[in-house]
Design an enzyme around this catalytic site. Structure first.
Site, PDB file in Angstrom:
ATOM      1  N   ARG A  51      38.441  37.338  37.818  1.00  0.00           N
ATOM      2  CA  ARG A  51      38.887  36.684  39.047  1.00  0.00           C
ATOM      3  C   ARG A  51      40.267  36.059  38.841  1.00  0.00           C
ATOM      4  O   ARG A  51      41.162  36.186  39.686  1.00  0.00           O
ATOM      5  CB  ARG A  51      37.876  35.609  39.473  1.00  0.00           C
ATOM      6  CG  ARG A  51      36.593  36.180  40.045  1.00  0.00           C
ATOM      7  CD  ARG A  51      35.455  35.160  40.009  1.00  0.00           C
ATOM      8  NE  ARG A  51      34.285  35.637  40.750  1.00  0.00           N
ATOM      9  CZ  ARG A  51      33.419  36.531  40.279  1.00  0.00           C
ATOM     10  NH1 ARG A  51      33.598  37.049  39.071  1.00  0.00           N
ATOM     11  NH2 ARG A  51      32.380  36.906  41.009  1.00  0.00           N
ATOM     12  N   GLY A  97      32.885  47.997  36.328  1.00  0.00           N
ATOM     13  CA  GLY A  97      32.522  47.854  37.738  1.00  0.00           C
ATOM     14  C   GLY A  97      33.274  46.756  38.453  1.00  0.00           C
ATOM     15  O   GLY A  97      33.716  46.919  39.589  1.00  0.00           O
ATOM     16  N   SER A 117      27.643  40.728  45.185  1.00  0.00           N
ATOM     17  CA  SER A 117      28.576  39.640  45.492  1.00  0.00           C
ATOM     18  C   SER A 117      30.010  40.031  45.147  1.00  0.00           C
ATOM     19  O   SER A 117      30.959  39.409  45.625  1.00  0.00           O
ATOM     20  CB  SER A 117      28.184  38.383  44.716  1.00  0.00           C
ATOM     21  OG  SER A 117      28.290  38.609  43.313  1.00  0.00           O
ATOM     22  N   SER A 173      23.347  36.425  44.416  1.00  0.00           N
ATOM     23  CA  SER A 173      24.333  35.925  43.443  1.00  0.00           C
ATOM     24  C   SER A 173      25.304  34.936  44.069  1.00  0.00           C
ATOM     25  O   SER A 173      26.515  34.980  43.822  1.00  0.00           O
ATOM     26  CB  SER A 173      25.106  37.090  42.814  1.00  0.00           C
ATOM     27  OG  SER A 173      24.239  38.040  42.261  1.00  0.00           O
ATOM     28  N   ASP A 206      22.383  38.933  36.128  1.00  0.00           N
ATOM     29  CA  ASP A 206      22.815  39.362  34.801  1.00  0.00           C
ATOM     30  C   ASP A 206      21.951  38.766  33.688  1.00  0.00           C
ATOM     31  O   ASP A 206      22.053  39.187  32.530  1.00  0.00           O
ATOM     32  CB  ASP A 206      24.280  38.992  34.566  1.00  0.00           C
ATOM     33  CG  ASP A 206      25.233  39.959  35.260  1.00  0.00           C
ATOM     34  OD1 ASP A 206      24.778  41.043  35.678  1.00  0.00           O
ATOM     35  OD2 ASP A 206      26.430  39.631  35.384  1.00  0.00           O
ATOM     36  N   LYS A 244      23.723  48.848  38.712  1.00  0.00           N
ATOM     37  CA  LYS A 244      24.604  48.298  37.680  1.00  0.00           C
ATOM     38  C   LYS A 244      25.092  49.422  36.763  1.00  0.00           C
ATOM     39  O   LYS A 244      25.105  50.590  37.142  1.00  0.00           O
ATOM     40  CB  LYS A 244      23.856  47.218  36.898  1.00  0.00           C
ATOM     41  CG  LYS A 244      23.481  45.998  37.718  1.00  0.00           C
ATOM     42  CD  LYS A 244      24.672  45.124  38.025  1.00  0.00           C
ATOM     43  CE  LYS A 244      24.271  43.809  38.672  1.00  0.00           C
ATOM     44  NZ  LYS A 244      25.420  42.906  38.874  1.00  0.00           N
ATOM     45  N   ARG A 296      18.957  49.455  35.755  1.00  0.00           N
ATOM     46  CA  ARG A 296      18.421  48.540  34.752  1.00  0.00           C
ATOM     47  C   ARG A 296      16.905  48.367  34.852  1.00  0.00           C
ATOM     48  O   ARG A 296      16.256  48.056  33.851  1.00  0.00           O
ATOM     49  CB  ARG A 296      19.135  47.186  34.848  1.00  0.00           C
ATOM     50  CG  ARG A 296      20.551  47.249  34.312  1.00  0.00           C
ATOM     51  CD  ARG A 296      21.317  45.947  34.439  1.00  0.00           C
ATOM     52  NE  ARG A 296      22.577  46.028  33.692  1.00  0.00           N
ATOM     53  CZ  ARG A 296      23.550  45.116  33.758  1.00  0.00           C
ATOM     54  NH1 ARG A 296      23.410  44.057  34.550  1.00  0.00           N
ATOM     55  NH2 ARG A 296      24.649  45.270  33.042  1.00  0.00           N
TER      56      ARG A 296
END
Length: 430
Positions: free
Chosen positions: A29, A91, A167, A194, A310, A337, A341
């Protein structure tokens, strides 16, 4: 060439200090904010996670080669010298760059690994198109690679996006919002998965001078400029979760993780509350957090991981290893993901006789046939979190062989070396 790691651990006590890398989530970010800030924002303590290193390389190389010209409501555009960018399996970089590159003048193709080409991006692309971006799919509709034609001329300042998918789509839009001439009014449809990650994004933007309002399901950011500041990247709470798992499976554990703070922007810091159920205490002092194992019966049966997906693999594996038949909700995003998963967990838990059953959006562990073998081979499915979530099993199983050891470089390159520092043996094979 890929190689595996065979983990062994003499004794079941763990003690030591582990210095974690910077948060990948915060770093990615911050790097986008830095690139959009006309040099006003600087990022400190950049993560050495492969995803963050890759994104920093892409963005900082571009900033060096060109002049950022977007400011205020000015219609000038950013020049872009690259014809194709390949993010590999990253990702977050794919989602964030899709929005970032939509602001550029020249066209660029954004692509990635074969798995990345299977991960949907249609929701984000459609939202950007509504804003005025020109984006085409190069191969399959709704999936990378994509061609961004650039020269976004804003058509609207309002978009709606589903809150229960990823998110990262929401964050990608929020990061560029202040650079849109008419700002952005983002409507979130339904429940927000999230949420802490969205809150992290807004808090970091605010530190960089970007104000917002959030009323019910609408987040609004006006066109505005960044202020001069620096963004310091805290160590990674997601990485810390594996040390909590190790403490939970050890007979005795005393660990110190420097740099972690009690009031973190990272949603995964909730691991302190979750692991208290397993007898792991967290004491914040001396500029970090001390973990200690205390004898405690596990009573919590239901874990809602909607706001911290996560952590799901870590928590599920801990419960399975301890024979704790827990129920899990909030795992909707796990299937899109780095791998599916849910399926990956089901496959690998079966190797110790544990079943993870799915009914609707509720998942339950059946540990009735749990066994502790002398040796187990863990497939990782090109997923860093599969490797690190299952590694703590070496405290219970004499030999744990983990496929493709380098997969951890995506978020925690020093993971195997850090295990060795606290008494694990990690032997490379192949």
């Amino acid at each position: 060439m890929k190689h595996n790691i065979i983990l062994t651990k003499k004794g079941k006590s763990v003690k030591g200090t582990v210095q974690l890398t910077g948060s990948k989530s915060e770093c990615n970010r911050a790097l986008i904010i830095e690139a959009l800030s006309n040099g006003k924002v600087k990022v400190e303590n950049i993560s050495d996670a492969a995803d963050a290193v890759l994104l920093a390389g892409i963005l900082r190389a571009e900033v060096k080669d060109r002049k950022l010209e977007i400011s205020g409501a000015d219609d000038s555009r950013i020049e872009h010298p690259l014809s194709e960018i390949n993010v590999g399996p990253a990702g977050t970089a794919m989602r964030f760059l899709t929005a970032y590159l939509a602001l550029q003048d020249e066209g660029v193709i954004l692509t990635g690994s074969e798995r990345m080409k299977q991960r949907p991006i249609g929701i984000l692309v459609e939202a950007l198109r509504e804003l005025g971006a020109q984006i085409e799919y190069v191969e399959n509709e709704g999936f990378p690679p994509i061609k961004l034609k650039g020269s976004l001329v804003q058509q609207s300042n309002k978009v709606s996006i589903k809150g229960n998918i990823s998110s990262q789509y929401i964050t990608a839009l929020l990061l560029i919002a202040a650079r849109l001439p008419f700002g952005l009014e983002l409507h979130i449809e339904g429940d927000l998965t999230s949420r802490p990650y969205v809150e992290m994004t807004l808090a970091m933007l605010q530190t960089a001078g970007i104000q917002h309002t959030w009323q019910v399901n609408v987040i609004a950011i006006k066109n505005q400029d960044f202020t001069t500041t620096s963004l310091y990247i805290e160590p990674d709470w997601s990485a810390a979760s594996y040390w909590y798992a190790i403490a939970a499976l050890a007979d005795e554990a005393e660990l110190f993780l420097p740099g972690l703070t009690q009031y973190s922007l990272q949603g995964d810091s909730v691991i302190t509350e979750i692991m208290a159920n397993f007898g792991i205490t967290s004491q914040f002092k001396d500029g970090g957090v001390y973990l200690q194992k205390e004898a405690k019966a596990i009573s919590r049966k239901i874990f809602d991981l909607k706001e911290c997906p996560d952590l799901a693999q870590t928590i599920v594996v801990i419960c399975a290893a301890l024979g704790h038949e827990a129920t899990f909700t909030g795992l909707e995003t796990l299937k899109i993901k780095e791998t599916d998963r849910i399926k990956a967990l089901q496959n690998e838990l079966a190797k110790i006789g544990v079943k993870l059953t799915e009914k609707g959006q509720v998942y339950k562990l059946d540990c009735s046939e749990k066994q502790i073998p002398e040796y187990v081979f863990i497939n990782t499915y090109d997923d860093h979190r599969m490797a690190m979530a299952f590694a703590p099993l070496a405290l219970l199983i004499p030999q744990v062989e983990v496929e493709d050891a380098d997969v951890v470089e995506k978020s925690y390159p020093a993971f195997w070396k850090d295990l060795e520092k606290v008494g694990f043996e990690a032997e490379a094979t192949g």
